[in-house]
Scaffold this motif. Structure first.
Motif, mmCIF file in Angstrom:
data_model
loop_
_atom_site.group_PDB
_atom_site.id
_atom_site.type_symbol
_atom_site.label_atom_id
_atom_site.label_comp_id
_atom_site.label_asym_id
_atom_site.label_seq_id
_atom_site.Cartn_x
_atom_site.Cartn_y
_atom_site.Cartn_z
ATOM 1 N N ASP A 136 64.614 31.927 38.354
ATOM 2 C CA ASP A 136 64.841 30.662 38.349
ATOM 3 C C ASP A 136 65.546 30.221 39.465
ATOM 4 O OD1 ASP A 136 65.149 27.898 37.956
ATOM 5 O OD2 ASP A 136 66.072 28.444 35.675
ATOM 6 N N TYR A 137 64.700 29.411 40.451
ATOM 7 C CA TYR A 137 65.375 29.214 41.809
ATOM 8 C C TYR A 137 65.232 27.551 41.901
ATOM 9 C CZ TYR A 137 65.439 33.501 44.470
ATOM 10 O OH TYR A 137 65.345 34.813 44.867
ATOM 11 N N GLY A 138 65.295 26.954 40.742
ATOM 12 C CA GLY A 138 65.255 25.542 40.410
ATOM 13 C C GLY A 138 64.670 24.728 40.741
ATOM 14 N N ASP A 139 63.118 25.228 41.122
ATOM 15 C CA ASP A 139 61.897 24.467 41.640
ATOM 16 C C ASP A 139 61.032 23.913 40.520
ATOM 17 O OD1 ASP A 139 62.731 24.486 44.398
ATOM 18 O OD2 ASP A 139 62.195 26.675 44.586
ATOM 19 N N GLY A 140 61.353 23.971 39.354
ATOM 20 C CA GLY A 140 60.763 23.316 38.181
ATOM 21 C C GLY A 140 59.815 24.185 37.243
ATOM 22 N N VAL A 141 59.559 25.332 37.411
ATOM 23 C CA VAL A 141 58.827 25.969 36.582
ATOM 24 C C VAL A 141 59.371 26.455 35.425
ATOM 25 C CG1 VAL A 141 57.764 28.478 36.095
ATOM 26 C CG2 VAL A 141 57.025 27.025 38.184
ATOM 27 N N LEU A 142 60.631 26.768 35.591
ATOM 28 C CA LEU A 142 61.435 27.143 34.223
ATOM 29 C C LEU A 142 62.118 26.077 33.481
ATOM 30 C CD1 LEU A 142 61.516 30.354 33.550
ATOM 31 C CD2 LEU A 142 61.422 29.826 36.078
ATOM 32 N N THR A 143 61.285 25.375 32.779
ATOM 33 C CA THR A 143 61.712 24.139 31.874
ATOM 34 C C THR A 143 62.081 24.530 30.522
ATOM 35 O OG1 THR A 143 59.306 23.645 31.419
ATOM 36 C CG2 THR A 143 60.671 22.571 33.358
ATOM 37 N N LYS A 144 62.502 23.704 29.780
ATOM 38 C CA LYS A 144 62.539 24.316 28.404
ATOM 39 C C LYS A 144 61.364 24.817 27.531
ATOM 40 C CE LYS A 144 64.455 22.447 23.767
ATOM 41 N NZ LYS A 144 64.870 21.337 23.177
ATOM 42 N N PRO A 145 60.148 24.361 27.803
ATOM 43 C CA PRO A 145 59.174 25.272 26.966
ATOM 44 C C PRO A 145 58.875 26.501 27.446
ATOM 45 C CG PRO A 145 58.410 22.759 27.332
ATOM 46 C CD PRO A 145 59.631 22.901 28.208
ATOM 47 N N THR A 146 58.983 26.377 29.068
ATOM 48 C CA THR A 146 58.868 27.927 29.480
ATOM 49 C C THR A 146 59.663 28.844 28.973
ATOM 50 O OG1 THR A 146 59.371 27.058 31.479
ATOM 51 C CG2 THR A 146 57.076 27.156 31.290
ATOM 52 N N ILE A 147 60.923 28.490 29.115
ATOM 53 C CA ILE A 147 62.138 29.358 28.912
ATOM 54 C C ILE A 147 62.002 29.738 27.201
ATOM 55 C CG2 ILE A 147 64.650 29.349 28.482
ATOM 56 C CD1 ILE A 147 65.032 27.293 30.906
ATOM 57 N N GLU A 148 61.791 28.971 26.638
ATOM 58 C CA GLU A 148 61.507 29.358 25.235
ATOM 59 C C GLU A 148 60.566 30.162 24.810
ATOM 60 O OE1 GLU A 148 61.264 25.549 23.071
ATOM 61 O OE2 GLU A 148 63.315 25.208 22.822
ATOM 62 N N ALA A 149 59.589 30.017 25.499
ATOM 63 C CA ALA A 149 58.347 31.022 25.510
ATOM 64 C C ALA A 149 58.775 32.580 26.005
ATOM 65 C CB ALA A 149 56.979 30.594 26.221
ATOM 66 N N SER A 150 59.546 32.441 27.028
ATOM 67 C CA SER A 150 59.947 33.716 27.710
ATOM 68 C C SER A 150 60.957 34.521 26.983
ATOM 69 C CB SER A 150 60.504 33.472 29.046
ATOM 70 O OG SER A 150 59.487 32.713 29.865
ATOM 71 N N VAL A 151 61.929 33.689 26.258
ATOM 72 C CA VAL A 151 63.052 34.674 25.599
ATOM 73 C C VAL A 151 62.754 34.639 24.113
ATOM 74 C CG1 VAL A 151 64.523 33.641 27.470
ATOM 75 C CG2 VAL A 151 64.546 32.409 25.259
ATOM 76 N N SER A 152 61.877 34.037 23.322
ATOM 77 C CA SER A 152 61.439 34.115 22.130
ATOM 78 C C SER A 152 60.921 35.364 21.690
ATOM 79 C CB SER A 152 60.907 32.900 21.706
ATOM 80 O OG SER A 152 59.352 32.862 22.082
ATOM 81 N N HIS A 153 60.642 36.386 22.330
ATOM 82 C CA HIS A 153 60.207 37.703 22.084
ATOM 83 C C HIS A 153 61.344 38.788 22.131
ATOM 84 C CE1 HIS A 153 56.186 35.875 22.108
ATOM 85 N NE2 HIS A 153 56.590 35.070 22.992
#
Length: 360
Positions: A176-193
């Motif tokens: 995460d470099y703060g450029d917009g890819v890591l939003t709430k939906p993508t973070i939840e998809a990434s850490v929910s496994h």
């Protein structure tokens, strides 16, 4: 290499296993979810001062393009021999095509890269010049990026791509470099496994609550806990506070020429040296190790070293390393790339050679 004899002896005894872990890198499958950047390095020779304005005129010599930001993390994984997939965004532009081509040439699975026609590919162009028989020096940097978040539809598509690919890998890395890819939906998809989830973010660590391991550098750790880390007492306090803030299993604080400090909630592996134990905020035992910097004297450029640490650390864990062994390998990788100019990577061969030199 300013390492004390006790640590050298420990490293020697661990070397056969560390070398074996390096051989396992090629079998590890990783998904990187990250902010993708293209780093451009333009160089030229100074011809004269312009008549139009008091500025230098450069005769262009060459332009080098390398992955930067989260793309550098992806490229590090590829250069270390891993099977790497990427989820992220590029613009509908020549820079996006160039970045995708670099990945394709490196064997990266790019099916998770989407094109955002409303935003440019994040690009950092460094323009450097030199006179005859002089060193090259950077003159100016030009950044291309948008401060707008990707549209809601794109955010959902990215999250869906993560869900589709997460079951095919051994670890997930959020860069995460703060450029917009890591939003709430993508973070939840990434850490929910239940996969091993490693997070490298410059701020807002709590957004990734529940991930396995975080790798803040010292300023990022200080920002997250809200106080200065000035001695071992504040360092131990910060490690405990960061574990509580993130609900992670491990925190690795990278401390520049002071090395790294690892904080682990899990009991030490048989392949780890005896830890220093502190009491966490909830009274639980937290196990700590300090790993000295392997290279304090030949530092040329630290750009991108954090991405290298994350890549080597993640692959070591995927190959079966204890967290301490993985941190040592990450530290080893950092000691190699800081000797190189610009956004650099390393290879398993370089790591093997460097380790053998360290232990004599």
């Amino acid at each position: 290499m300013l390492l004390d004899s006790e640590f050298i002896a420990l490293l020697k005894s661990s070397t056969p296993r560390l070398l074996n872990l390096l051989e396992g890198f090629s079998q590890v499958k990783v998904l990187v979810v990250g902010d993708l950047t293209l780093d451009e390095f333009m160089t030229g020779q100074v011809e004269r001062i312009s008549r139009e304005a008091p500025v230098l005129i450069l005769r262009h010599e060459n332009t080098d393009r390398v992955p930067g930001g989260g793309a550098n993390a992806v490229y590090n994984f590829a250069k270390l021999g891993a099977k790497v997939r990427v989820v992220g965004l590029v613009g509908k532009d020549e820079q996006g095509m160039a970045l995708r081509q670099i990945f394709d040439d490196a064997g990266v699975d790019t099916t998770g890269i989407l094109v955002d026609s409303d935003r440019p590919t994040v690009t950092k162009t460094r323009i450097s010049g030199h006179a005859r028989q002089s060193v090259t020096q950077q003159i100016v940097r030009v950044d291309r990026k948008s401060d707008d978040l990707p549209g809601v539809d794109l955010q959902s598509q990215l999250a869906e791509l993560i869900q589709q690919q997460v079951g095919k890998v051994d670890a997930v890395v959020c860069s995460d470099y703060g450029d917009g890819v890591l939003t709430k939906p993508t973070i939840e998809a990434s850490v929910s496994h239940s996969h091993r989830i490693i997070v490298d973010t410059q701020k807002n660590l709590e957004r990734y609550r529940g991930a396995s391991l975080f790798t803040p550098n010292l300023p990022e750790a200080e920002h997250a806990v809200g106080y200065t880390i000035s001695d071992f007492d504040t360092l131990y306090r910060a490690g405990s506070d960061l574990l509580k803030l993130t609900d992670a299993q491990q925190i690795l604080i990278t401390r520049g020429d002071e090395g790294m400090s690892l904080f682990d909630r899990l009991a030490p592996s048989e392949f780890s040296p005896p830890p220093f134990t502190i009491s966490g905020n909830g009274g639980e035992s937290i196990y700590c190790w300090h790993i000295p910097a392997f290279n304090r004297t030949d530092v040329f450029d630290v750009t991108g070293a954090g991405d290298t640490v994350v890549a080597a650390l993640t692959l070591a864990l995927g190959a079966g390393a204890s967290t301490w062994e993985a941190a040592v390998i990450g530290n080893l990788a950092a000691s190699v790339v800081v000797r190189k100019f610009g956004t650099a990577t390393t290879t398993v061969d370089e790591l093997r050679e460097t380790l053998e030199v360290l232990v004599g």
